[in-house]
Design an enzyme around this catalytic site. Sequence first.
Site, short mmCIF file in Angstrom:
data_model
loop_
_atom_site.label_atom_id
_atom_site.label_comp_id
_atom_site.label_asym_id
_atom_site.label_seq_id
_atom_site.Cartn_x
_atom_site.Cartn_y
_atom_site.Cartn_z
N ARG A 106 55.45 -65.84 -57.91
CA ARG A 106 56.61 -66.66 -58.31
C ARG A 106 56.35 -68.16 -58.25
O ARG A 106 57.28 -68.95 -58.10
CB ARG A 106 57.85 -66.31 -57.49
N GLU B 97 63.56 -79.93 -73.50
CA GLU B 97 63.64 -79.96 -74.97
C GLU B 97 65.04 -79.64 -75.48
O GLU B 97 65.23 -78.78 -76.34
CB GLU B 97 62.58 -79.01 -75.56
N ARG C 68 63.02 -84.53 -76.98
CA ARG C 68 61.66 -83.96 -76.89
C ARG C 68 61.25 -83.25 -78.18
O ARG C 68 60.08 -83.11 -78.48
CB ARG C 68 61.55 -83.01 -75.70
N ASN D 87 57.64 -82.40 -82.11
CA ASN D 87 57.30 -81.31 -83.03
C ASN D 87 57.08 -81.78 -84.47
O ASN D 87 56.85 -80.95 -85.36
CB ASN D 87 58.39 -80.24 -83.01
N LYS E 148 54.00 -89.64 -74.97
CA LYS E 148 54.45 -88.29 -74.62
C LYS E 148 55.14 -88.28 -73.25
O LYS E 148 56.22 -87.68 -73.09
CB LYS E 148 53.29 -87.29 -74.63
N GLU F 228 47.07 -85.83 -82.96
CA GLU F 228 48.26 -85.96 -82.11
C GLU F 228 48.54 -87.43 -81.76
O GLU F 228 49.69 -87.82 -81.57
CB GLU F 228 48.10 -85.14 -80.82
N HIS G 92 54.57 -80.09 -86.64
CA HIS G 92 54.25 -78.82 -85.97
C HIS G 92 55.01 -77.63 -86.54
O HIS G 92 54.62 -76.50 -86.29
CB HIS G 92 54.52 -78.93 -84.47
N HIS H 262 43.68 -77.00 -83.98
CA HIS H 262 45.10 -77.35 -83.88
C HIS H 262 45.41 -78.65 -84.61
O HIS H 262 46.31 -78.72 -85.46
CB HIS H 262 45.50 -77.44 -82.41
N LYS I 184 54.78 -77.71 -70.54
CA LYS I 184 54.89 -76.48 -71.33
C LYS I 184 53.66 -75.62 -71.04
O LYS I 184 52.53 -76.03 -71.29
CB LYS I 184 54.93 -76.79 -72.83
N HIS J 236 52.25 -75.28 -87.12
CA HIS J 236 52.11 -74.07 -86.32
C HIS J 236 52.03 -72.82 -87.17
O HIS J 236 51.27 -71.90 -86.88
CB HIS J 236 53.30 -73.93 -85.35
#
Lengths: 346, 346
Positions: free
Chosen positions: A108, A217, A221, A225, A207, A172, A228, A249, A130, A232
Amino acid sequence: MQKNVYFETLGTASLNQLVQNGNYSKIIVLVDENTHEKCLDKFMERTPFTIDGIITIKPGEEHKNITTCNMVWQSLADFGCDRKSLLINLGGGVVTDLGGFTASTFKRGMDFVNVPTTLLSMVDAAIGGKTGIDFGVLKNQIGTITQPKLVLILQTFLETLEKRQFVSGYAEMLKHGLIAKHAHWETLKQKQLEIDADDIEASSQVKVGIVEQDPYEMGVRKKLNFGHTLGHAIESYYLEHLTKPTLLHGEAIAAGMILEGYLSHKVSGLSKVSLDEINKVVSAHFDKIDFEKDEIPIFIDLMKHDKKNTHGNINFVLLREIGNAVIDCKVSEKEIQEAFSYYMDR
Amino acid sequence: MQKNVYFETLGTASLNQLVQNGNYSKIIVLVDENTHEKCLDKFMERTPFTIDGIITIKPGEEHKNITTCNMVWQSLADFGCDRKSLLINLGGGVVTDLGGFTASTFKRGMDFVNVPTTLLSMVDAAIGGKTGIDFGVLKNQIGTITQPKLVLILQTFLETLEKRQFVSGYAEMLKHGLIAKHAHWETLKQKQLEIDADDIEASSQVKVGIVEQDPYEMGVRKKLNFGHTLGHAIESYYLEHLTKPTLLHGEAIAAGMILEGYLSHKVSGLSKVSLDEINKVVSAHFDKIDFEKDEIPIFIDLMKHDKKNTHGNINFVLLREIGNAVIDCKVSEKEIQEAFSYYMDR
C-alpha cells in the site's frame, strides 16, 4: 506540494539528505538493461549510502506492463522490502512510470525517488506524480497519482543519450513553450538542439509550476496534454502494429502538435502565421510520418478510449496563441480528418 | 475526512444522491458469484438509476489476485469506462478490497462505492480505504489507500449470511470492543450472537472514528491490528496449504486475539482476570485450531514479511486493559512460543 525537483550537476546532495533523514529499512535501485549498463556506475559512485539491491527490467515501452510489475513486486518482496523502504527509479519514462506504480502499490505504498536519465524524463515523465503501466493497446491505463519524494536531475546522464532519444525529449520542451511560456519557445527556436542545462531547468519548471497548481488534473494540468490526444493514439497504434517502424514518444507528440496546431487554427483562434511557425520549427527536427488514409478512423476510435476523455467525447487542449493554451475544446471528426490532410500535404 | 459511511435499512438514498450529483459516465457493479446470486436482485430493486454493466468474479480469498484484477480492468475497459465512471463493489471483503484496488488504479483512479454484504465487511473491510490484493503467500501485499466515495450498509444483506460467515464478522466486533470501547465489549459479551443493527452500527463507528484520526496508519490506526499480527500469519499459512481445513478471516483473528491477549498479559500489563475473560468469550464461539509445534517458526517467519513490520522487527498491538490498546510493542520469539503453549493448553 513540497518542492521536490532538484538539479544537480556534481553530486546527489538532495538525495543523500533524504536518505539520511528517512531511516529507510532497505534502499533498492530499479534500472532497465540500458541504464544498468550506461548509468548505474555513474550513479553509484556519487551516492555515499548503501544500496541493498538492484532490480533490472527489460527496456522499452512494450515491457511497461503488468508482467514486469509482477517481477518487480516479487523482487521487492525477495529483498525483504517493507513500507519503510525506498525505491530509486534510475532511467527514462518507462522506468519512472512503472517503478512509481510498483512502489505506490507495494504494501500500500513505499517511498520512491526518480532519477531521470533521458531528456524526455528530465523535463516531463519523472515530474508530476503520474505513475502507470500500459494495458492492452492503450497507454498508462493502469496507474496512480503519487508524488515521488524527490526528482533528482543529474545532467551527467545527458551524455549517455543517443541523438534520436535526445530529440524525442526536445519535443516536450517545445510543448512547454507552446502551452505556457512564449519566451521558452523563442529560445528553443533560436538555439534548436544546442540547448544547455538552463534551458532544461526552465522547461522542467514549466511542468513543476503547472502540476503544483493542479496535481490531480482537474483543470490547468490538462494543458500538458497539448499534442498528446492525437499523439497518444498514434503512439498506441504504432506500438501495437509491429510491422510499423518504431516511433518514439516525442516523435508521436511532434506529429500531434502539428495536427493539434491545425485544429487550434480552425477552432481556438491560433493565427495562420503561428501555425506555420509551429509547423516549421517542429518539422526541422521530426520526419513526416506516413499515415494511411484508412488509419484515421482507427486513431479517432483510440482517442475515444483515452483516459482523459469522459462521456464518449474527445476533448482537445488547443492554443489561442503561442504560449497560451485552452482546455476542453470540442472538435468534430471532420476537422480531425482535415488536420491529417494538412499534415500530409505540407 | 468526509463522513462517508451510511446505514440504511429500507433504501439507498445516500447512494442515489451521489449518483444524482456525480454525473457519472458509466455505473458498473462488481459482484462475486455468491453475491450475484444472493444480493444483486435485492440491490437492483432498491436503486432507481441505470446500471451499465455487471462484472462477476469468482468468490474466495484465493481469487483476490492480480489475475482477477486483469479481468476486472479489461471488463471496465470493455464497458467503455473512463475516469468519470463509478464502480459499485457489492460483496464481502474480497470484492471490496479487489474492487477498490482496481478502481483506484483504473485510468489513475475512478470513483468507487462499497456496499458490504457480510458482517465482516460491514464492520471492517468496507470501511477505511485500504484496498488490495494478495501476492504469493502474503495477504494484501499490493494495494493502495483510497477512500470509497461512500460505504452503504444495507442491513437486509445480513439475512443472506450463513452462520459461520456471521460469526467470522463477530470476531472483528469483539476486537473493536477490546481495543477501544469497553462498553461495546460488555454488550457483545452479554448478547453473544443475538446482536442487532445498533450493535453493528456501534462497531463500525469504532473503526470510522479511528480511521478518521489516522487514515494512513502512522499511529493510532495500528490499534485495529490487534489479533491480526499472528492472525494474518496463521491465515496466510492456511490459505497456502490446501491440505489444511478452510479458515475464515475472523476465525484466524479469534485465535490471534487469544494469542495476543496472552502476550498482552506478559508484556503490556493486561490482568490475568481480563485474559481469562477474553479467552472465555472468544472460545465460546470459535473452535480451537490444532497447531503443530513445528508450524510456529513458520508463523514467525511470515510475520517478518508482514507489511506492518519494518526494519525486520515484529511489532504487536497489545492491550493494557479491555478497551485500551497500545501500539508498537516488542515481543521476543520465546514469548510467542509461550503464547502458543497457552493457546493449546487452555
